[in-house]
Motif scaffolding. Structure first.
Motif, mmCIF file in Angstrom:
data_model
loop_
_atom_site.group_PDB
_atom_site.id
_atom_site.type_symbol
_atom_site.label_atom_id
_atom_site.label_comp_id
_atom_site.label_asym_id
_atom_site.label_seq_id
_atom_site.Cartn_x
_atom_site.Cartn_y
_atom_site.Cartn_z
ATOM 1 N N MET A 47 -10.195 3.526 -3.742
ATOM 2 C CA MET A 47 -10.754 3.605 -2.392
ATOM 3 C C MET A 47 -10.482 2.311 -1.625
ATOM 4 O O MET A 47 -10.071 2.339 -0.462
ATOM 5 C CB MET A 47 -12.259 3.887 -2.460
ATOM 6 N N CYS A 48 -10.720 1.169 -2.267
ATOM 7 C CA CYS A 48 -10.427 -0.106 -1.607
ATOM 8 C C CYS A 48 -8.944 -0.215 -1.283
ATOM 9 O O CYS A 48 -8.562 -0.652 -0.194
ATOM 10 C CB CYS A 48 -10.847 -1.277 -2.492
ATOM 11 N N ARG A 49 -8.098 0.189 -2.236
ATOM 12 C CA ARG A 49 -6.650 0.068 -2.002
ATOM 13 C C ARG A 49 -6.208 0.898 -0.811
ATOM 14 O O ARG A 49 -5.471 0.439 0.057
ATOM 15 C CB ARG A 49 -5.892 0.484 -3.267
ATOM 16 N N ARG A 50 -6.683 2.140 -0.739
ATOM 17 C CA ARG A 50 -6.262 3.007 0.375
ATOM 18 C C ARG A 50 -6.887 2.558 1.696
ATOM 19 O O ARG A 50 -6.253 2.590 2.746
ATOM 20 C CB ARG A 50 -6.658 4.458 0.084
ATOM 21 N N ASN A 51 -8.143 2.139 1.635
ATOM 22 C CA ASN A 51 -8.849 1.714 2.845
ATOM 23 C C ASN A 51 -8.160 0.524 3.510
ATOM 24 O O ASN A 51 -8.146 0.401 4.732
ATOM 25 C CB ASN A 51 -10.292 1.376 2.469
ATOM 26 N N HIS A 52 -7.569 -0.339 2.679
ATOM 27 C CA HIS A 52 -6.947 -1.556 3.205
ATOM 28 C C HIS A 52 -5.424 -1.501 3.224
ATOM 29 O O HIS A 52 -4.788 -2.368 3.802
ATOM 30 C CB HIS A 52 -7.374 -2.775 2.369
ATOM 31 N N GLY A 53 -4.844 -0.510 2.560
ATOM 32 C CA GLY A 53 -3.392 -0.501 2.424
ATOM 33 C C GLY A 53 -2.921 -1.719 1.669
ATOM 34 O O GLY A 53 -1.927 -2.361 2.027
ATOM 35 N N ALA A 54 -3.640 -2.069 0.603
ATOM 36 C CA ALA A 54 -3.376 -3.318 -0.106
ATOM 37 C C ALA A 54 -3.473 -3.108 -1.609
ATOM 38 O O ALA A 54 -4.049 -2.121 -2.082
ATOM 39 C CB ALA A 54 -4.383 -4.385 0.324
ATOM 40 N N ALA A 55 -2.929 -4.042 -2.367
ATOM 41 C CA ALA A 55 -2.938 -3.940 -3.826
ATOM 42 C C ALA A 55 -4.363 -4.025 -4.366
ATOM 43 O O ALA A 55 -4.720 -3.353 -5.324
ATOM 44 C CB ALA A 55 -2.076 -5.046 -4.431
#
Ligand SMILES: [Zn+2]
Ligand SMILES: [Zn+2]
Length: 142
Positions: free
Chosen positions: A33-41
């Motif tokens: 969820m964090c990865r998709r929410n931020h577009g980050a690793a």
């Protein structure tokens, strides 16, 4: 320890907020969820008690998204910056995205959580503890 004010904002500046130290924790979250929410690793969060957190401007542009049964993520409706996460399982504190702060907080990142859910293309080379499991904070079996 003397409380220090640290200011933060979203990318466009419509939302400004500040926290008062001491913070409760700081860690890198690798959950999907964090990865998709931020577009980050992965995303680096810190926690502060609710009474040490204040929004100074931009409450009218904040958008909330319930990303799970317990968690609500808040972002800027103008520029999309992900800003805060609140969890009904620990309602007394708020999680804040470290990268949006304008200055240093009182501690460096201390841990990797949800490390077993990490993107398989990310390489982590530090010596911080790597936790995982259902809550993301349990030891990962070898
Ligand atoms: Zn913004
Ligand atoms: Zn996460």
């Amino acid at each position: 320890m003397k409380a220090e004010r640290v200011d933060g904002s979203c990318l466009c500046g419509a939302v400004r907020f500040h926290v008062e130290t001491p913070t409760l924790f700081c860690g890198h979250c690798h959950c999907s969820m964090c990865r998709r929410n931020h577009g980050a690793a992965f995303v680096t969060w810190f926690g502060v008690p609710n009474e040490q957190f204040e929004i100074d401007k931009g409450t009218d542009v904040l958008v909330r998204y319930a990303s799970s049964a317990h968690g609500t993520r808040t972002f800027c409706g103008r520029c999309g910056s992900s800003l805060f996460c609140q969890n009904t399982e620990h309602p007394d504190h708020i999680d804040v995205v470290l990268a949006n702060m304008h200055g240093a907080i009182d501690r460096p990142p201390q841990v990797h959580v949800h490390f077993d859910a990490r993107a398989d293309w990310v390489v982590v080379a530090d010596d911080l503890p790597r936790l995982g499991g259902e809550h993301g904070t349990e030891p990962i079996p070898e």
